[in-house]
Design a protein around this motif. Structure first.
Motif, PDB file in Angstrom:
ATOM      1  N   PHE A   1      36.666  37.241  47.251  1.00 43.81           N
ATOM      2  CA  PHE A   1      36.704  37.645  45.849  1.00 43.81           C
ATOM      3  C   PHE A   1      37.287  36.532  44.976  1.00 43.81           C
ATOM      4  CE2 PHE A   1      37.026  42.288  47.307  1.00 43.81           C
ATOM      5  CZ  PHE A   1      35.679  42.506  47.078  1.00 43.81           C
ATOM      6  N   TYR A   2      38.367  35.959  45.452  1.00 40.84           N
ATOM      7  CA  TYR A   2      39.059  34.878  44.745  1.00 40.84           C
ATOM      8  C   TYR A   2      38.113  33.708  44.482  1.00 40.84           C
ATOM      9  CZ  TYR A   2      42.028  30.612  44.851  1.00 40.84           C
ATOM     10  OH  TYR A   2      42.607  29.400  44.623  1.00 40.84           O
ATOM     11  N   ALA A   3      37.446  33.245  45.542  1.00 47.30           N
ATOM     12  CA  ALA A   3      36.577  32.080  45.425  1.00 47.30           C
ATOM     13  C   ALA A   3      35.338  32.372  44.589  1.00 47.30           C
ATOM     14  CB  ALA A   3      36.174  31.609  46.820  1.00 47.30           C
ATOM     15  N   TYR A   4      34.750  33.553  44.776  1.00 48.86           N
ATOM     16  CA  TYR A   4      33.501  33.869  44.089  1.00 48.86           C
ATOM     17  C   TYR A   4      33.713  34.054  42.588  1.00 48.86           C
ATOM     18  CZ  TYR A   4      31.804  34.830  48.842  1.00 48.86           C
ATOM     19  OH  TYR A   4      31.466  34.741  50.161  1.00 48.86           O
ATOM     20  N   VAL A   5      34.782  34.772  42.222  1.00 48.14           N
ATOM     21  CA  VAL A   5      35.072  34.976  40.800  1.00 48.14           C
ATOM     22  C   VAL A   5      35.441  33.641  40.145  1.00 48.14           C
ATOM     23  CG1 VAL A   5      36.600  36.103  39.133  1.00 48.14           C
ATOM     24  CG2 VAL A   5      35.736  37.390  41.102  1.00 48.14           C
ATOM     25  N   ALA A   6      36.194  32.818  40.854  1.00 45.35           N
ATOM     26  CA  ALA A   6      36.573  31.509  40.315  1.00 45.35           C
ATOM     27  C   ALA A   6      35.343  30.641  40.059  1.00 45.35           C
ATOM     28  CB  ALA A   6      37.528  30.799  41.274  1.00 45.35           C
ATOM     29  N   GLN A   7      34.387  30.654  40.983  1.00 38.38           N
ATOM     30  CA  GLN A   7      33.184  29.833  40.841  1.00 38.38           C
ATOM     31  C   GLN A   7      32.216  30.406  39.810  1.00 38.38           C
ATOM     32  OE1 GLN A   7      32.224  26.923  42.281  1.00 38.38           O
ATOM     33  NE2 GLN A   7      34.158  26.673  43.361  1.00 38.38           N
ATOM     34  N   GLY A   8      32.209  31.731  39.650  1.00 32.67           N
ATOM     35  CA  GLY A   8      31.247  32.358  38.750  1.00 32.67           C
ATOM     36  C   GLY A   8      31.749  32.614  37.346  1.00 32.67           C
ATOM     37  N   LEU A   9      33.069  32.903  37.212  1.00 29.15           N
ATOM     38  CA  LEU A   9      33.611  33.282  35.906  1.00 29.15           C
ATOM     39  C   LEU A   9      34.780  32.415  35.469  1.00 29.15           C
ATOM     40  CD1 LEU A   9      33.532  37.183  36.325  1.00 29.15           C
ATOM     41  CD2 LEU A   9      31.849  35.744  35.182  1.00 29.15           C
ATOM     42  N   GLY A  10      35.122  31.411  36.241  1.00 28.47           N
ATOM     43  CA  GLY A  10      36.205  30.509  35.860  1.00 28.47           C
ATOM     44  C   GLY A  10      37.423  30.651  36.759  1.00 28.47           C
TER      45      GLY A  10
ATOM     46  N   VAL B   1      41.934  33.366  39.817  1.00 25.23           N
ATOM     47  CA  VAL B   1      43.329  33.528  40.237  1.00 25.23           C
ATOM     48  C   VAL B   1      43.797  34.959  39.982  1.00 25.23           C
ATOM     49  CG1 VAL B   1      45.705  32.800  39.803  1.00 25.23           C
ATOM     50  CG2 VAL B   1      43.882  31.091  39.901  1.00 25.23           C
ATOM     51  N   GLY B   2      43.416  35.510  38.826  1.00 23.74           N
ATOM     52  CA  GLY B   2      43.760  36.909  38.534  1.00 23.74           C
ATOM     53  C   GLY B   2      43.135  37.857  39.542  1.00 23.74           C
ATOM     54  N   ALA B   3      41.851  37.616  39.872  1.00 21.68           N
ATOM     55  CA  ALA B   3      41.162  38.450  40.866  1.00 21.68           C
ATOM     56  C   ALA B   3      41.829  38.328  42.224  1.00 21.68           C
ATOM     57  CB  ALA B   3      39.693  38.040  40.957  1.00 21.68           C
ATOM     58  N   ALA B   4      42.286  37.112  42.556  1.00 22.17           N
ATOM     59  CA  ALA B   4      42.950  36.895  43.836  1.00 22.17           C
ATOM     60  C   ALA B   4      44.206  37.746  43.963  1.00 22.17           C
ATOM     61  CB  ALA B   4      43.302  35.418  43.995  1.00 22.17           C
ATOM     62  N   MET B   5      44.994  37.819  42.888  1.00 20.07           N
ATOM     63  CA  MET B   5      46.217  38.616  42.932  1.00 20.07           C
ATOM     64  C   MET B   5      45.907  40.098  43.064  1.00 20.07           C
ATOM     65  SD  MET B   5      48.600  36.511  43.124  1.00 20.07           S
ATOM     66  CE  MET B   5      49.878  37.765  43.095  1.00 20.07           C
ATOM     67  N   ILE B   6      44.876  40.567  42.350  1.00 19.99           N
ATOM     68  CA  ILE B   6      44.485  41.979  42.481  1.00 19.99           C
ATOM     69  C   ILE B   6      44.023  42.261  43.907  1.00 19.99           C
ATOM     70  CG2 ILE B   6      42.815  43.731  41.751  1.00 19.99           C
ATOM     71  CD1 ILE B   6      42.874  42.510  38.968  1.00 19.99           C
ATOM     72  N   ALA B   7      43.248  41.327  44.481  1.00 23.37           N
ATOM     73  CA  ALA B   7      42.775  41.504  45.856  1.00 23.37           C
ATOM     74  C   ALA B   7      43.934  41.540  46.835  1.00 23.37           C
ATOM     75  CB  ALA B   7      41.811  40.372  46.224  1.00 23.37           C
ATOM     76  N   LEU B   8      44.874  40.624  46.660  1.00 19.50           N
ATOM     77  CA  LEU B   8      46.014  40.552  47.575  1.00 19.50           C
ATOM     78  C   LEU B   8      46.854  41.826  47.503  1.00 19.50           C
ATOM     79  CD1 LEU B   8      46.959  38.423  49.549  1.00 19.50           C
ATOM     80  CD2 LEU B   8      48.460  37.501  47.790  1.00 19.50           C
ATOM     81  N   VAL B   9      47.121  42.309  46.295  1.00 16.75           N
ATOM     82  CA  VAL B   9      47.889  43.543  46.121  1.00 16.75           C
ATOM     83  C   VAL B   9      47.121  44.727  46.705  1.00 16.75           C
ATOM     84  CG1 VAL B   9      48.789  45.190  44.428  1.00 16.75           C
ATOM     85  CG2 VAL B   9      49.155  42.739  44.100  1.00 16.75           C
ATOM     86  N   SER B  10      45.824  44.801  46.421  1.00 20.42           N
ATOM     87  CA  SER B  10      45.014  45.939  46.866  1.00 20.42           C
ATOM     88  C   SER B  10      44.920  46.005  48.383  1.00 20.42           C
ATOM     89  CB  SER B  10      43.607  45.862  46.257  1.00 20.42           C
ATOM     90  OG  SER B  10      43.650  45.927  44.848  1.00 20.42           O
TER      91      SER B  10
ATOM     92  N   GLY C   1      41.677  49.107  42.958  1.00 17.73           N
ATOM     93  CA  GLY C   1      41.637  47.677  42.744  1.00 17.73           C
ATOM     94  C   GLY C   1      40.418  47.016  43.353  1.00 17.73           C
ATOM     95  N   LEU C   2      40.025  47.438  44.549  1.00 14.91           N
ATOM     96  CA  LEU C   2      38.908  46.800  45.236  1.00 14.91           C
ATOM     97  C   LEU C   2      37.575  47.103  44.570  1.00 14.91           C
ATOM     98  CD1 LEU C   2      40.060  47.272  48.933  1.00 14.91           C
ATOM     99  CD2 LEU C   2      40.041  45.157  47.596  1.00 14.91           C
ATOM    100  N   VAL C   3      37.407  48.312  44.053  1.00 15.86           N
ATOM    101  CA  VAL C   3      36.163  48.640  43.353  1.00 15.86           C
ATOM    102  C   VAL C   3      36.059  47.824  42.060  1.00 15.86           C
ATOM    103  CG1 VAL C   3      34.848  50.464  42.191  1.00 15.86           C
ATOM    104  CG2 VAL C   3      35.968  50.937  44.367  1.00 15.86           C
ATOM    105  N   LEU C   4      37.184  47.656  41.361  1.00 12.45           N
ATOM    106  CA  LEU C   4      37.195  46.809  40.172  1.00 12.45           C
ATOM    107  C   LEU C   4      36.768  45.389  40.532  1.00 12.45           C
ATOM    108  CD1 LEU C   4      37.916  46.027  37.245  1.00 12.45           C
ATOM    109  CD2 LEU C   4      40.290  45.761  37.999  1.00 12.45           C
ATOM    110  N   LEU C   5      37.290  44.868  41.623  1.00  7.99           N
ATOM    111  CA  LEU C   5      36.953  43.509  42.044  1.00  7.99           C
ATOM    112  C   LEU C   5      35.487  43.380  42.424  1.00  7.99           C
ATOM    113  CD1 LEU C   5      40.055  42.539  44.206  1.00  7.99           C
ATOM    114  CD2 LEU C   5      39.362  41.545  42.028  1.00  7.99           C
ATOM    115  N   MET C   6      34.933  44.406  43.064  1.00  7.00           N
ATOM    116  CA  MET C   6      33.524  44.353  43.442  1.00  7.00           C
ATOM    117  C   MET C   6      32.629  44.311  42.208  1.00  7.00           C
ATOM    118  SD  MET C   6      33.027  46.655  46.865  1.00  7.00           S
ATOM    119  CE  MET C   6      34.045  48.045  46.448  1.00  7.00           C
ATOM    120  N   SER C   7      32.974  45.095  41.190  1.00  7.97           N
ATOM    121  CA  SER C   7      32.202  45.072  39.952  1.00  7.97           C
ATOM    122  C   SER C   7      32.310  43.697  39.297  1.00  7.97           C
ATOM    123  CB  SER C   7      32.705  46.152  38.986  1.00  7.97           C
ATOM    124  OG  SER C   7      31.973  46.131  37.781  1.00  7.97           O
ATOM    125  N   LEU C   8      33.518  43.157  39.238  1.00 11.11           N
ATOM    126  CA  LEU C   8      33.743  41.838  38.652  1.00 11.11           C
ATOM    127  C   LEU C   8      32.989  40.755  39.426  1.00 11.11           C
ATOM    128  CD1 LEU C   8      35.451  40.619  36.328  1.00 11.11           C
ATOM    129  CD2 LEU C   8      37.237  40.171  38.017  1.00 11.11           C
TER     130      LEU C   8
END
Length: 476
Positions: free
Chosen positions: A74-83, A88-97, A376-383
């Motif tokens: 999630f971290y790598a894909y969101v970073a490459q696709g959306l900045g 980094v924000g997605a990574a923290m949500i993933a780690l917490v979730s 958190g994980l469903v939010l990340l999947m949508s993102l």
């Protein structure tokens, strides 16, 4: 030194993915709870609907793994696709979730294991003792070769499937009423008012399906293994869970399944075995329920350890977390970090649950944490779906327009809808009768670290761009 290279095959990865979804736990706990709380007969249909959504999501998601073989998916894909900042924000949500999901399961494991041991041997072992035993074993396995974990999980998952298959056969054999597939799979219910709540519960049973791409640095064929394993796992989970949910309705009778689920909850399947199977088989089913939870603990632990590793290597967390073992190539620093968090939470709940009803830890530690994780994980999947579109827009590849745009767009919209349903029904998922601060607090625990990390990444990135370049010193 990096992760172990090229050892995982498609079957091995399918086992890792399915282990995270814990088949026996999902059927015994998730399906019955879904019937009881939503009061809808179309729970089996919801597995097929969610399975279809996740299969569409997997088209773009696994395509990304061919180009970005990173352990922090999630971290790598969101970073490459959306900045990078949003990544980094997605990574923290993933780690917490993921940590909430894994650590929350210790509560249910401790309760189930201690209850079984105390009933069988007349002991009075508290839940946290069993949780700590599991914690120690998971931590040990997490620092060993990943293919060793696969062997352990393979045995457990095979046994889980066997128990559920036996239950399904028995349910049809003793059916008190004629099976009603038209009720359980009524397509009109797909747009019924209560279906959103059903899907909010159902998608939790799939959590972990997305973990296949996290192992893409360790699979034999990074271009195909994760993609095939994820697709296969989603189809197996969706079809098997849908049929098993239908079997629950058949075994109890379509007119009685909701009432029986309300009365017995997760004990429904074990009560069914108690009425129709010998005592030793009931004990075996209980043991496999416990090992099912252990398999999920180990699977999520391995995922989290690799997330710590990827974020440490990428600079989002201290570089120390990218340390791997010279002998096993396991992400030992990430494994130890996850184990430390798990130990801390177990000890906190051991203190606050002292003197309370044994079910307290299930209603709090397990329910609160795992449902917050699903949020958190469903939010990340949508993102991530929209990140897929962004990545392929910036990078020319030979992938079809379905892979690059259509599938991720459909999945992103569908998952955003499911995410909204989780928010709307969050109090129900937590077992609360009325909205309260608890729901907002738990959602905040998941979202706030991501928002803070995103803002900090934006500020640091902006400062770095504005900083004047140092003048070169003259030579000589």
């Amino acid at each position: 030194m990096g992760l172990e290279q090229r050892t995982l095959t498609v079957p091995a990865l399918v086992v890792m993915i399915i282990a995270a979804s814990a088949p026996l736990t999902a059927v015994a706990g998730g399906v019955t709870t879904n019937y009881a709380v939503t009061g809808m007969a179309s729970v089996p249909l919801s597995f097929l609907i969610i399975g279809a959504i996740l299969l569409i999501f997997s088209i773009g998601y696994t395509a990304m793994s061919r180009y970005i073989p990173n352990a922090g998916a999630f971290y790598a894909y969101v970073a490459q696709g959306l900045g990078r900042a949003l990544g980094v924000g997605a990574a923290m949500i993933a780690l917490v979730s993921y940590n909430l999901m894994q650590i929350g399961i210790y509560g249910l494991f401790g309760f189930a294991a201690s209850s079984f041991a105390n009933a069988s041997f007349g002991t009075a072992i508290p839940w946290w003792v069993m949780a700590l035993v599991a914690w120690a074993v998971v931590g040990f396995l997490g620092m060993n070769r990943v293919d060793f974990s696969v062997k352990v999980l393979g045995i457990v998952v095979a046994a889980e499937f066997l128990i559920v298959i036996i239950y399904n056969i028995m349910a049809f054999a003793v059916a008190p009423e004629a099976p009603e597939p038209a009720t359980s799979f009524n397509l009109a219910d797909a747009v019924a008012p209560g279906m959103g709540a059903v899907m909010a519960f159902t998608i939790a049973a799939f959590m972990g399906f997305e973990s296949g791409t996290i192992y893409n640095e360790e699979v034999k064929d990074p271009k195909r293994t994760a993609r095939r394993a994820t697709m296969i796992a989603v189809v197996i989970i969706a079809c098997f869970y849908a049929f098993s949910a239908f079997a629950v309705a058949v075994g109890e009778g379509a007119s009685n399944v909701i009432g029986a689920s309300v009365e017995l909850g997760p004990d429904l399947i074990f009560a069914f075995f108690g009425a129709h199977a010998p005592l030793w088989f009931v004990d075996l089913a209980n043991i496999l329920f416990i090992t099912s939870l252990f398999a999920a603990l180990l699977a999520f632990h391995n995922v989290i350890a690799r997330y710590f590793y990827a974020m440490g290597r990428g600079g989002a967390l201290p570089k120390l977390l990218s340390t791997t073992s010279r002998t096993t190539h396991a992400p030992v620093a990430g494994s130890l970090a996850q184990s430390t968090l798990g130990l801390l939470v177990i000890l906190i709940f051991a203190v606050i649950s002292h003197g309370k009803d044994p079910m307290y830890v299930v209603f709090t530690m397990f329910t609160w944490m795992t449902n917050s994780a699903a949020y958190g994980l469903v939010l990340l999947m949508s993102l991530t779906s929209f990140a897929v579109i962004g990545y392929f827009k910036r990078n020319r590849t030979s992938d079809s327009v379905i892979t690059r745009v259509i599938a991720p767009l459909i999945a992103g919209i569908a998952l955003a809808y499911v995410f909204m349903q989780i928010i709307i029904n969050f109090e129900i998922l937590l077992g609360m009768e009325e909205p309260g601060m608890l729901g907002y607090v738990l959602q905040g625990i998941v979202i706030l670290p991501g928002l803070i990390a995103w803002v900090l990444a934006l500020v640091i990135g902006s400062s770095a761009r504005k900083a004047p370049k140092a003048n070169k010193l003259p030579v000589g």
